[in-house]
Design an enzyme around this catalytic site. Sequence first.
Site, PDB file in Angstrom:
ATOM      1  N   ARG A 107      -7.933  10.579  34.544  1.00  0.00           N
ATOM      2  CA  ARG A 107      -6.765   9.718  34.829  1.00  0.00           C
ATOM      3  C   ARG A 107      -6.464   8.964  33.549  1.00  0.00           C
ATOM      4  O   ARG A 107      -7.314   8.236  33.037  1.00  0.00           O
ATOM      5  CB  ARG A 107      -7.074   8.749  35.977  1.00  0.00           C
ATOM      6  CG  ARG A 107      -6.056   7.623  36.076  1.00  0.00           C
ATOM      7  CD  ARG A 107      -6.182   6.815  37.338  1.00  0.00           C
ATOM      8  NE  ARG A 107      -5.748   7.581  38.493  1.00  0.00           N
ATOM      9  CZ  ARG A 107      -5.507   7.058  39.695  1.00  0.00           C
ATOM     10  NH1 ARG A 107      -5.661   5.769  39.899  1.00  0.00           N
ATOM     11  NH2 ARG A 107      -5.117   7.826  40.690  1.00  0.00           N
ATOM     12  N   HIS A 134       1.303  13.158  39.263  1.00  0.00           N
ATOM     13  CA  HIS A 134       0.079  12.931  40.063  1.00  0.00           C
ATOM     14  C   HIS A 134      -0.074  14.109  41.039  1.00  0.00           C
ATOM     15  O   HIS A 134       0.097  13.959  42.245  1.00  0.00           O
ATOM     16  CB  HIS A 134       0.214  11.600  40.806  1.00  0.00           C
ATOM     17  CG  HIS A 134      -1.074  11.075  41.391  1.00  0.00           C
ATOM     18  ND1 HIS A 134      -2.303  11.669  41.170  1.00  0.00           N
ATOM     19  CD2 HIS A 134      -1.316  10.006  42.203  1.00  0.00           C
ATOM     20  CE1 HIS A 134      -3.236  10.984  41.809  1.00  0.00           C
ATOM     21  NE2 HIS A 134      -2.667   9.971  42.446  1.00  0.00           N
ATOM     22  N   GLN A 137      -2.372  14.126  44.363  1.00  0.00           N
ATOM     23  CA  GLN A 137      -1.808  13.360  45.472  1.00  0.00           C
ATOM     24  C   GLN A 137      -0.864  14.220  46.300  1.00  0.00           C
ATOM     25  O   GLN A 137      -0.906  14.202  47.533  1.00  0.00           O
ATOM     26  CB  GLN A 137      -1.044  12.150  44.924  1.00  0.00           C
ATOM     27  CG  GLN A 137      -0.395  11.312  46.003  1.00  0.00           C
ATOM     28  CD  GLN A 137      -1.422  10.650  46.890  1.00  0.00           C
ATOM     29  OE1 GLN A 137      -2.315   9.980  46.403  1.00  0.00           O
ATOM     30  NE2 GLN A 137      -1.315  10.832  48.208  1.00  0.00           N
ATOM     31  N   ASP A 225       6.552   4.670  47.179  1.00  0.00           N
ATOM     32  CA  ASP A 225       5.390   4.275  46.375  1.00  0.00           C
ATOM     33  C   ASP A 225       5.691   2.885  45.827  1.00  0.00           C
ATOM     34  O   ASP A 225       6.831   2.381  45.920  1.00  0.00           O
ATOM     35  CB  ASP A 225       5.176   5.300  45.240  1.00  0.00           C
ATOM     36  CG  ASP A 225       3.906   5.049  44.429  1.00  0.00           C
ATOM     37  OD1 ASP A 225       3.044   4.254  44.867  1.00  0.00           O
ATOM     38  OD2 ASP A 225       3.772   5.656  43.343  1.00  0.00           O
ATOM     39  N   CYS A 266       1.295   7.112  48.918  1.00  0.00           N
ATOM     40  CA  CYS A 266       0.032   7.517  48.282  1.00  0.00           C
ATOM     41  C   CYS A 266      -1.009   6.416  48.317  1.00  0.00           C
ATOM     42  O   CYS A 266      -2.200   6.697  48.195  1.00  0.00           O
ATOM     43  CB  CYS A 266       0.290   7.964  46.850  1.00  0.00           C
ATOM     44  SG  CYS A 266       0.901   6.646  45.766  1.00  0.00           S
ATOM     45  N   ARG A 294      -6.929  13.564  50.415  1.00  0.00           N
ATOM     46  CA  ARG A 294      -7.232  13.651  48.987  1.00  0.00           C
ATOM     47  C   ARG A 294      -8.575  14.357  48.810  1.00  0.00           C
ATOM     48  O   ARG A 294      -8.741  15.204  47.937  1.00  0.00           O
ATOM     49  CB  ARG A 294      -7.308  12.247  48.366  1.00  0.00           C
ATOM     50  CG  ARG A 294      -6.008  11.471  48.336  1.00  0.00           C
ATOM     51  CD  ARG A 294      -5.000  12.085  47.398  1.00  0.00           C
ATOM     52  NE  ARG A 294      -5.519  12.207  46.041  1.00  0.00           N
ATOM     53  CZ  ARG A 294      -5.542  11.233  45.122  1.00  0.00           C
ATOM     54  NH1 ARG A 294      -5.018  10.065  45.415  1.00  0.00           N
ATOM     55  NH2 ARG A 294      -6.043  11.428  43.915  1.00  0.00           N
TER      56      ARG A 294
HETATM   57  N1   CP Z   1      -3.263   7.315  45.478  1.00  0.00           N
HETATM   58  C1   CP Z   1      -4.140   7.106  44.483  1.00  0.00           C
HETATM   59  O1   CP Z   1      -4.257   7.899  43.523  1.00  0.00           O
HETATM   60  O2   CP Z   1      -4.912   6.003  44.637  1.00  0.00           O
HETATM   61  P1   CP Z   1      -5.942   5.376  43.587  1.00  0.00           P
HETATM   62  O3   CP Z   1      -5.138   4.764  42.480  1.00  0.00           O
HETATM   63  O4   CP Z   1      -6.709   4.374  44.384  1.00  0.00           O
HETATM   64  O5   CP Z   1      -6.820   6.476  43.053  1.00  0.00           O
HETATM   65  N1  NVA Z   2       2.802   5.197  40.884  1.00  0.00           N
HETATM   66  C1  NVA Z   2       1.495   4.582  41.011  1.00  0.00           C
HETATM   67  C2  NVA Z   2       0.582   5.482  41.772  1.00  0.00           C
HETATM   68  C3  NVA Z   2      -0.807   4.942  41.999  1.00  0.00           C
HETATM   69  C4  NVA Z   2      -1.684   5.910  42.716  1.00  0.00           C
HETATM   70  C5  NVA Z   2       0.943   4.240  39.644  1.00  0.00           C
HETATM   71  O1  NVA Z   2       1.044   5.079  38.745  1.00  0.00           O
HETATM   72  O2  NVA Z   2       0.454   3.131  39.478  1.00  0.00           O
END
Ligand code: CP
Ligand code: NVA
Length: 308
Positions: A107, A134, A137, A225, A266, A294
């Site tokens: 990530r 992502h 997700q 989101d 998500c 997930r």
């Molecule tokens: N939806 C998601 O990726 O959550 P986290 O940021 O908690 O991993």
């Molecule tokens: N759009 C959000 C998703 C988190 C899982 C972010 O990137 O912070």
Amino acid sequence: MTHFLDINKTSKDDLRGILDMALAMKTARAGQPRGAPDQDRPLDGRMVALIFEKPSTRTRVSFDVGVRQMGGQSMVLSGADMQLGHGETIADTARVLSRYVDLIMMRTFEEETLLEMAEYASVPVVNGLTNRTHPCQIMADVLTYEEHRGPIAGRKVVWSGDGNNVCASMVQAAGQFGFDLTFTGPSQLDPEAEFLGEARKSGVNITVERDPMKAVEGADLVVTDTWVSMHDSQSARERRHNQLRPYQVNDELMSAAKPDALFMHCLPAHRDEEVTSEVMDGPRSVIFDEAENRLHAQKAILRYCLGV
Ligand code: CP
Ligand code: NVA
């Protein structure tokens, strides 16, 4: 080398194969304690590195648990604690990690970081979220929709709010899984034109509608989101809230969708900002099934990448 970098970089057949495997594995361990290993332990002897340059709850825990259920071992690494955060190049990090582990999940902020990791690693690399996409997700989201309502092909999905990284992967999924997608949000926060154009090439309807009530007409699934993502500057918070307020998912908006429309997010959610608690906790919401999935979707992604 089989990476999982984006929904549009894996073939339609392989995406479908991953979801079939996810569902089969989920069904096979139904009722088992969370920590019980899967019967066939396909990751026996495998080591997985989980690198986080941003916070995470779901991605971190679901990958870690998934690896363990499949008989493998995992280590969670914070980018800031690695030499990566102190000037070592991504390419060198990729080459070194490839001598120790069988797969790298990352990530990160810039997509280029992930792509460089994949270019120089000699093991598979999985995208655990970048500023741009992502994909893990959205694999969980498609799995969740299909568990509740059957095939997603031909359905109408509406994304209400910020055209962000999660939205981008949903747009890519529309092209790959064959569903229509309507984006509704302020023009300043539209998804990148490149994503919209590419999905349209698959023959699905990808539309942009500024009026949220019109957008959700006939929707089978409504998704939103957070209004401020992890990579967005906090100084933009107030402006974004003002732009996005009309796109809040609330009971009024949901009532304009099909009567059996589902709601997804998500998570993490900011209750009563992008979505009301009424909707989150209401009968159409499948957000916690989505979070659970997930785990199942990513277990199948890991098996696909490792060929096991
Ligand atoms: N939806 C998601 O990726 O959550 P986290 O940021 O908690 O991993
Ligand atoms: N759009 C959000 C998703 C988190 C899982 C972010 O990137 O912070």
